[in-house]
Write a protein that holds these residues in place. Structure first.
Motif, PDB file in Angstrom:
ATOM      1  N   PHE A  57       0.769  -1.096   0.068  1.00 14.52           N
ATOM      2  CA  PHE A  57       0.118  -0.118  -0.104  1.00 14.52           C
ATOM      3  C   PHE A  57       0.925   1.292   0.195  1.00 14.52           C
ATOM      4  O   PHE A  57       1.982   1.029   0.688  1.00 14.52           O
ATOM      5  CB  PHE A  57      -0.819   0.066   1.213  1.00 14.52           C
ATOM      6  CG  PHE A  57      -1.953  -1.321   1.376  1.00 14.52           C
ATOM      7  CD1 PHE A  57      -3.082  -1.236   0.724  1.00 14.52           C
ATOM      8  CD2 PHE A  57      -1.496  -2.441   2.039  1.00 14.52           C
ATOM      9  CE1 PHE A  57      -3.700  -2.261   0.825  1.00 14.52           C
ATOM     10  CE2 PHE A  57      -2.298  -3.430   1.874  1.00 14.52           C
ATOM     11  CZ  PHE A  57      -3.416  -3.426   1.332  1.00 14.52           C
ATOM     12  N   MET A  58       0.468   2.395  -0.755  1.00 15.65           N
ATOM     13  CA  MET A  58       1.287   3.598  -0.761  1.00 15.65           C
ATOM     14  C   MET A  58       0.054   4.534  -0.089  1.00 15.65           C
ATOM     15  O   MET A  58      -1.070   4.588  -0.740  1.00 15.65           O
ATOM     16  CB  MET A  58       1.494   3.728  -2.207  1.00 15.65           C
ATOM     17  CG  MET A  58       2.205   5.202  -2.200  1.00 15.65           C
ATOM     18  SD  MET A  58       2.526   5.549  -3.974  1.00 15.65           S
ATOM     19  CE  MET A  58       1.015   5.978  -4.680  1.00 15.65           C
ATOM     20  N   PHE A  59       0.307   5.133   1.017  1.00 15.40           N
ATOM     21  CA  PHE A  59      -0.307   6.318   1.264  1.00 15.40           C
ATOM     22  C   PHE A  59       0.107   7.739   0.978  1.00 15.40           C
ATOM     23  O   PHE A  59       1.404   7.862   1.200  1.00 15.40           O
ATOM     24  CB  PHE A  59      -0.709   6.145   2.857  1.00 15.40           C
ATOM     25  CG  PHE A  59      -1.067   4.866   3.367  1.00 15.40           C
ATOM     26  CD1 PHE A  59      -2.506   4.757   3.158  1.00 15.40           C
ATOM     27  CD2 PHE A  59      -0.265   3.619   4.064  1.00 15.40           C
ATOM     28  CE1 PHE A  59      -3.328   3.573   3.386  1.00 15.40           C
ATOM     29  CE2 PHE A  59      -1.049   2.478   4.080  1.00 15.40           C
ATOM     30  CZ  PHE A  59      -2.270   2.697   3.890  1.00 15.40           C
ATOM     31  N   VAL A  60      -0.674   8.563   0.732  1.00 12.53           N
ATOM     32  CA  VAL A  60      -0.227   9.924   0.231  1.00 12.53           C
ATOM     33  C   VAL A  60       0.148  10.624   1.714  1.00 12.53           C
ATOM     34  O   VAL A  60      -0.676  10.235   2.764  1.00 12.53           O
ATOM     35  CB  VAL A  60      -1.438  10.823  -0.366  1.00 12.53           C
ATOM     36  CG1 VAL A  60      -1.020  12.205  -0.165  1.00 12.53           C
ATOM     37  CG2 VAL A  60      -1.850  10.152  -1.583  1.00 12.53           C
ATOM     38  N   GLY A  61       1.304  11.410   1.588  1.00 10.37           N
ATOM     39  CA  GLY A  61       1.635  12.164   2.876  1.00 10.37           C
ATOM     40  C   GLY A  61       0.488  12.879   3.730  1.00 10.37           C
ATOM     41  O   GLY A  61      -0.242  13.464   2.948  1.00 10.37           O
ATOM     42  N   GLY A  62       0.613  12.840   5.076  1.00  8.33           N
ATOM     43  CA  GLY A  62      -0.560  13.353   5.795  1.00  8.33           C
ATOM     44  C   GLY A  62      -1.699  12.349   5.993  1.00  8.33           C
ATOM     45  O   GLY A  62      -2.698  12.593   6.911  1.00  8.33           O
ATOM     46  N   SER A  63      -1.913  11.129   5.340  1.00 11.26           N
ATOM     47  CA  SER A  63      -3.084  10.275   5.604  1.00 11.26           C
ATOM     48  C   SER A  63      -3.003   9.540   6.936  1.00 11.26           C
ATOM     49  O   SER A  63      -1.636   9.464   7.513  1.00 11.26           O
ATOM     50  CB  SER A  63      -2.942   9.223   4.342  1.00 11.26           C
ATOM     51  OG  SER A  63      -2.892   9.768   3.195  1.00 11.26           O
TER      52      SER A  63
END
Length: 199
Positions: A57-63
């Motif tokens: 999984f890749m999460f956008v910064g601040g998620s």
């Protein structure tokens, strides 16, 4: 940030805010983004139900991701079977949407591939109860290319083509689909979250 679901083994990942994506690393080292998750989405339902399946999984910064204890959740499912059924229907809608996007990536020209992806982002916002328009895109052009299997240069050309043909307008952090109902009809696009296919 990229994370393996092994890091939260035994937990259900619920995205509280921000965006997440499933990511595959291809044999040549390139990434392929295969699905997207917005606020409120369960990111690892597939691997929670089938632990032998492994995903990145890749999460956008601040998620922000909330980890729900798997054992407590299974107990809640026993007490409230309709809860598991509701989550299952929601995740089936996500699967249907992904299958639809995959067909578009195989069969449609570049501008229609991109429009299908923009409609998917619009769908995800609607599923989270967020405004659908304009379509907020938390990805750079290169990452959009990883979704539709094209280079960043090609993505730039496709977006320019969509803008010049008055299909989209650009915003600082996203796009406005100028006539979404027309695009939905033209592409025979079905939003399973909006159409009631998920229950």
């Amino acid at each position: 940030m990229i994370a393996s679901d092994e890091m939260g083994s035994g937990h259900l990942w619920v995205l509280e805010s921000g965006y997440g994506f499933t990511v595959s690393i291809l044999p040549d080292g390139r990434r392929h983004i295969s699905d997207l998750f917005g606020p409120g989405a369960i990111c690892n339902w597939t691997t929670f139900r089938a632990p032998k399946v492994r995903m990145n999984f890749m999460f956008v910064g601040g998620s922000n991701v909330n980890l729900l204890d798997g054992e407590e959740l299974v107990a809640a499912f026993r007490e409230q079977p309709q809860l598991q059924a509701t989550i299952g229907r929601h995740e089936m809608a996500r699967t249907l949407r992904t299958a639809q996007r995959t067909r578009a990536l195989i069969a449609l020209p570049g501008p229609d591939r991109m429009m299908t992806l923009l409609l998917d982002f619009r769908s995800e916002a609607g599923a989270a109860g967020l405004p659908k328009d304009p379509v907020r895109i938390p990805l750079r052009q290169g990452e959009l290319g990883e979704f539709i299997g094209q280079t960043e240069v090609h993505v730039s050309r496709v977006l320019k083509s969509l803008k010049e043909s008055d299909r989209i307008a650009t915003w600082r952090d996203g796009f406005e689909i100028l006539d979404p109902e027309s695009e939905i009809r033209r592409l025979d696009y079905v939003d399973p979250f909006a159409s009631g296919l998920h229950g």
